[in-house]
Design a protein around this motif. Structure first.
Motif, PDB file in Angstrom:
ATOM      1  N   LYS A 150      91.083  16.280   4.420  1.00 47.53           N
ATOM      2  CA  LYS A 150      91.329  16.394   2.975  1.00 47.53           C
ATOM      3  C   LYS A 150      91.548  17.849   2.566  1.00 47.53           C
ATOM      4  CE  LYS A 150      89.072  15.574  -1.493  1.00 47.53           C
ATOM      5  NZ  LYS A 150      87.839  15.051  -2.156  1.00 47.53           N
ATOM      6  N   LEU A 151      90.696  18.757   3.028  1.00 49.30           N
ATOM      7  CA  LEU A 151      90.795  20.147   2.593  1.00 49.30           C
ATOM      8  C   LEU A 151      91.925  20.896   3.290  1.00 49.30           C
ATOM      9  CD1 LEU A 151      88.065  19.622   1.180  1.00 49.30           C
ATOM     10  CD2 LEU A 151      87.346  21.887   1.953  1.00 49.30           C
ATOM     11  N   LEU A 152      92.246  20.509   4.509  1.00 51.93           N
ATOM     12  CA  LEU A 152      93.272  21.237   5.248  1.00 51.93           C
ATOM     13  C   LEU A 152      94.683  20.762   4.918  1.00 51.93           C
ATOM     14  CD1 LEU A 152      91.516  21.403   8.735  1.00 51.93           C
ATOM     15  CD2 LEU A 152      91.913  23.320   7.177  1.00 51.93           C
ATOM     16  N   ALA A 153      94.806  19.542   4.441  1.00 57.36           N
ATOM     17  CA  ALA A 153      96.135  18.986   4.178  1.00 57.36           C
ATOM     18  C   ALA A 153      96.866  19.800   3.109  1.00 57.36           C
ATOM     19  CB  ALA A 153      96.013  17.525   3.734  1.00 57.36           C
ATOM     20  N   GLY A 154      98.064  20.207   3.439  1.00 58.33           N
ATOM     21  CA  GLY A 154      98.918  20.847   2.439  1.00 58.33           C
ATOM     22  C   GLY A 154      98.745  22.337   2.273  1.00 58.33           C
ATOM     23  N   GLN A 155      97.662  22.915   2.794  1.00 58.50           N
ATOM     24  CA  GLN A 155      97.515  24.363   2.629  1.00 58.50           C
ATOM     25  C   GLN A 155      98.455  25.075   3.609  1.00 58.50           C
ATOM     26  OE1 GLN A 155      95.920  26.786   4.689  1.00 58.50           O
ATOM     27  NE2 GLN A 155      95.710  25.315   6.349  1.00 58.50           N
ATOM     28  N   PRO A 156      98.998  26.241   3.230  1.00 58.20           N
ATOM     29  CA  PRO A 156     100.099  26.852   3.990  1.00 58.20           C
ATOM     30  C   PRO A 156      99.705  27.569   5.279  1.00 58.20           C
ATOM     31  CG  PRO A 156      99.513  28.238   2.121  1.00 58.20           C
ATOM     32  CD  PRO A 156      98.679  26.991   2.001  1.00 58.20           C
ATOM     33  N   MET A 157      98.450  27.910   5.451  1.00 58.46           N
ATOM     34  CA  MET A 157      98.055  28.676   6.634  1.00 58.46           C
ATOM     35  C   MET A 157      98.038  27.799   7.884  1.00 58.46           C
ATOM     36  SD  MET A 157      94.901  30.940   5.087  1.00 58.46           S
ATOM     37  CE  MET A 157      94.231  29.558   4.153  1.00 58.46           C
ATOM     38  N   PRO A 158      98.446  28.349   9.030  1.00 58.33           N
ATOM     39  CA  PRO A 158      98.290  27.599  10.278  1.00 58.33           C
ATOM     40  C   PRO A 158      96.810  27.292  10.531  1.00 58.33           C
ATOM     41  CG  PRO A 158      99.670  29.543  10.599  1.00 58.33           C
ATOM     42  CD  PRO A 158      99.055  29.675   9.246  1.00 58.33           C
ATOM     43  N   TYR A 159      96.540  26.061  10.942  1.00 59.06           N
ATOM     44  CA  TYR A 159      95.148  25.710  11.272  1.00 59.06           C
ATOM     45  C   TYR A 159      95.130  24.798  12.487  1.00 59.06           C
ATOM     46  CZ  TYR A 159      95.823  21.075   9.174  1.00 59.06           C
ATOM     47  OH  TYR A 159      96.266  19.805   8.894  1.00 59.06           O
ATOM     48  N   PHE A 160      93.965  24.766  13.140  1.00 59.74           N
ATOM     49  CA  PHE A 160      93.807  24.018  14.383  1.00 59.74           C
ATOM     50  C   PHE A 160      92.413  23.399  14.397  1.00 59.74           C
ATOM     51  CE2 PHE A 160      96.625  27.564  14.841  1.00 59.74           C
ATOM     52  CZ  PHE A 160      97.720  27.047  15.516  1.00 59.74           C
ATOM     53  N   LEU A 161      92.346  22.120  14.723  1.00 63.08           N
ATOM     54  CA  LEU A 161      91.083  21.384  14.758  1.00 63.08           C
ATOM     55  C   LEU A 161      90.934  20.798  16.160  1.00 63.08           C
ATOM     56  CD1 LEU A 161      88.806  20.646  12.749  1.00 63.08           C
ATOM     57  CD2 LEU A 161      90.016  18.509  12.308  1.00 63.08           C
ATOM     58  N   PHE A 162      89.886  21.220  16.859  1.00 66.78           N
ATOM     59  CA  PHE A 162      89.744  20.813  18.252  1.00 66.78           C
ATOM     60  C   PHE A 162      88.290  20.990  18.692  1.00 66.78           C
ATOM     61  CE2 PHE A 162      90.333  25.317  18.197  1.00 66.78           C
ATOM     62  CZ  PHE A 162      89.600  25.813  19.251  1.00 66.78           C
ATOM     63  N   GLY A 163      87.973  20.442  19.862  1.00 72.97           N
ATOM     64  CA  GLY A 163      86.657  20.722  20.417  1.00 72.97           C
ATOM     65  C   GLY A 163      85.894  19.511  20.899  1.00 72.97           C
ATOM     66  N   HIS A 164      84.566  19.642  20.852  1.00 76.79           N
ATOM     67  CA  HIS A 164      83.648  18.771  21.583  1.00 76.79           C
ATOM     68  C   HIS A 164      83.287  17.530  20.747  1.00 76.79           C
ATOM     69  CE1 HIS A 164      83.660  22.495  23.693  1.00 76.79           C
ATOM     70  NE2 HIS A 164      82.884  23.105  22.829  1.00 76.79           N
ATOM     71  N   ILE A 165      84.246  16.650  20.604  1.00 70.74           N
ATOM     72  CA  ILE A 165      84.064  15.494  19.727  1.00 70.74           C
ATOM     73  C   ILE A 165      82.964  14.566  20.240  1.00 70.74           C
ATOM     74  CG2 ILE A 165      85.806  14.025  20.832  1.00 70.74           C
ATOM     75  CD1 ILE A 165      86.708  13.222  17.961  1.00 70.74           C
ATOM     76  N   GLY A 166      82.679  14.599  21.525  1.00 71.59           N
ATOM     77  CA  GLY A 166      81.577  13.789  22.058  1.00 71.59           C
ATOM     78  C   GLY A 166      80.245  14.158  21.449  1.00 71.59           C
ATOM     79  N   ASP A 167      80.091  15.427  21.056  1.00 70.07           N
ATOM     80  CA  ASP A 167      78.881  15.906  20.389  1.00 70.07           C
ATOM     81  C   ASP A 167      79.042  15.931  18.868  1.00 70.07           C
ATOM     82  OD1 ASP A 167      77.180  16.527  22.618  1.00 70.07           O
ATOM     83  OD2 ASP A 167      78.480  18.226  23.058  1.00 70.07           O
ATOM     84  N   SER A 168      80.110  15.290  18.349  1.00 72.45           N
ATOM     85  CA  SER A 168      80.426  15.372  16.909  1.00 72.45           C
ATOM     86  C   SER A 168      80.502  16.834  16.471  1.00 72.45           C
ATOM     87  CB  SER A 168      79.404  14.598  16.075  1.00 72.45           C
ATOM     88  OG  SER A 168      79.464  13.220  16.374  1.00 72.45           O
TER      89      SER A 168
END
Length: 490
Positions: free
Chosen positions: A391-409
């Motif tokens: 929700k917060l990242l959608a549409g904002q102009p800066m490059p962003y990346f979401l990644f990592g240890h999803i097994g640990d939430s």
């Protein structure tokens, strides 16, 4: 004792993976033995001279960047001793400056395996203990804390402390011990720590071990000289796989599904699927990976990287159950990179490690500080946290990346600011993520520590009262605030 004052040499010690700029120091001191560390710290305390401890320079929170005083580098403390083996594993004694890759190489010939697997294999043992680092395989094996059986440290006044787990524990809300110089009485903080993996602030629990106070203290309470680490037997084989998904929801729903299967298996449930690591990468992260590896499938919105240790007895069944789970979420054979040999597995690991390397290149390109979060939340709140990210990242102009240890939430969110205005906007977004995590009972740093760049986040987690309790611990062990000035606290 080696001393360096040449500015051109010192510059390399004023950098780490945080991209924090402006650091400065009068001198870099490189002790070559335990006694030299202790004597130097004793002298520094007598002179009221601040000291920043420096390890491998792989930290992302700016903890090793000094703003004055002297740097104490552990780079010459590299002895590896007393490798022992048992039927289930073994132990090793390693000095604080030993690099993780060198430790793993030293124990491999004995059939032993150190479960901690950082992205940066050049990280040092002392630094990983000082931040309670974890890495991809923490989903099965937990963070560094669980591997530390004994610890030797130098305190700010030069006192040497060597303790084994279980020797000194909390009694009446205090930890008490003596050195040749001083009797220490440390008030154990009363705040409640997050019920997630966490590397945020001083460890504090009823009945806690003194060793656990020194794990995760980020160089503000002591210098880690040596650790005895618990090892496990090297797995017969490890299945590694990158799976690419047509939709982001498919990817994280798959991750939650195999996470739950793995947790049930650990609890004695049926089935062979039991992940060692489960990692998530969003569409933007895949684009970054595709710049280096053109074989990343086109049109895929997310990926999961997973590993499981196997044996000849169960390997076929493990592979079948993973394929069944992948098929359930729309992943075909063409959408996977699978490795069953050491050579192919290293190729996949290199691809996974190329992601943070690419992000660091982007940060350096724009010469701006990192805007990152390192959040873990309770499993039950993870779907809400993922929705809040989007929700917060959608549409904002800066490059962003979401990644990592999803097994640990536990995901990393990296925003790449290109201007001062974007830096301010990115920090505002990150703070909203931090507040949401805390409201869910999560942490503000799951593995990278607070350093000098996340002090505001620590205050969100524990408030002024909690920070005050940490400062009382600091003052009990380092009354002149010699060590790590500016790390964790203003």
């Amino acid at each position: 004792m080696i001393r360096k004052k040449d500015p051109s040499i010192i510059q390399a010690y004023l950098e780490d993976a945080s991209n924090l700029s402006g650091g400065y120091t009068d001198e870099v001191v490189i002790p070559e033995s335990r006694s030299e560390v202790c004597s130097f710290l004793k002298e520094a305390t007598e002179r009221r001279q601040t000291v920043t401890i420096s390890g491998g320079g792989t930290g992302t929170s700016g903890g090793r960047i000094p703003f004055g005083g002297i740097i104490l580098s552990t780079e010459k403390l590299t002895a590896i001793n007393d490798i022992t083996t048992t039927s289930s594993g073994g132990t090793v004694r390693a000095e604080g400056g030993v690099r993780i890759q060198d430790l793993k190489q030293a124990i491999a010939s004995r059939g032993l395996f150190y479960a901690y697997d950082p992205t940066e294999q050049t990280a040092c043992v002392g630094g990983t203990i000082a931040t309670n680092a974890s890495g991809a395989r923490s989903f099965k094996f937990g963070p560094t804390r669980g591997s530390v059986e004994a610890l030797s440290v130098a305190l700010s006044d030069g006192s040497y402390v060597s303790i084994r787990r279980g020797e000194i524990t909390e009694k009446n809300n205090e930890l008490c011990f003596e050195t040749e110089r001083t009797r220490y009485t440390i008030p154990v903080p009363r705040y409640r720590m997050p019920e997630t993996k966490s590397s945020a602030g001083y460890y504090a629990k009823r009945g806690m071990d003194l060793i656990d106070l020194f794990i995760g203290q980020e160089g503000t309470l002591c210098c880690v000289l040596e650790a005895t680490l618990r090892l496990i037997r090297k797995p017969a084989n490890i299945l590694s796989c990158f799976a690419f998904f047509k939709g982001e929801e498919d990817a994280y729903n798959f991750a939650i599904h195999v996470r739950d299967l793995s947790l049930r298996k650990r609890g004695g449930g049926a089935g062979a699927l039991s992940a060692m690591s489960i990692e998530y990468f969003d569409e933007h992260t895949l684009k970054l990976l595709r710049h280096r590896y053109g074989s990343v499938p086109q049109g895929r919105k997310a990926a999961i990287f997973f590993e499981q240790d196997t044996s000849p007895v169960d390997e076929d069944k493990v592979l079948d159950e993973w394929l069944e789970a992948l098929s359930r979420y729309g992943v075909s054979d063409e959408d996977t990179w699978v490795a069953l040999t050491e050579k192919n597995r290293q190729d996949l690991i290199d691809k996974r490690h190329a992601i943070p390397e690419g992000l660091n290149d982007l940060f350096r390109r724009y010469h701006m500080p990192k805007v990152t979060t390192d959040i873990a939340v309770p499993h039950a709140r993870f779907p809400e946290m993922m929705g809040f990210y989007k929700k917060l990242l959608a549409g904002q102009p800066m490059p962003y990346f979401l990644f990592g240890h999803i097994g640990d939430s536990h995901l990393h969110m990296d925003i790449i600011p290109r201007t001062q205005d974007e830096l301010a906007a990115g920090k505002k977004i990150a703070l909203e993520f931090i507040r949401k995590s805390v409201s869910f009972g999560g942490t503000v740093s799951a593995e990278h520590g607070i350093g000098k760049m996340r002090r505001e986040y620590l205050k969100v987690l524990y408030g002024d009262e909690g920070i005050g309790q940490m400062k009382r611990v600091k003052e009990a062990l380092d009354p002149h605030w010699i060590l790590g000035r500016g790390t964790m606290f203003e």
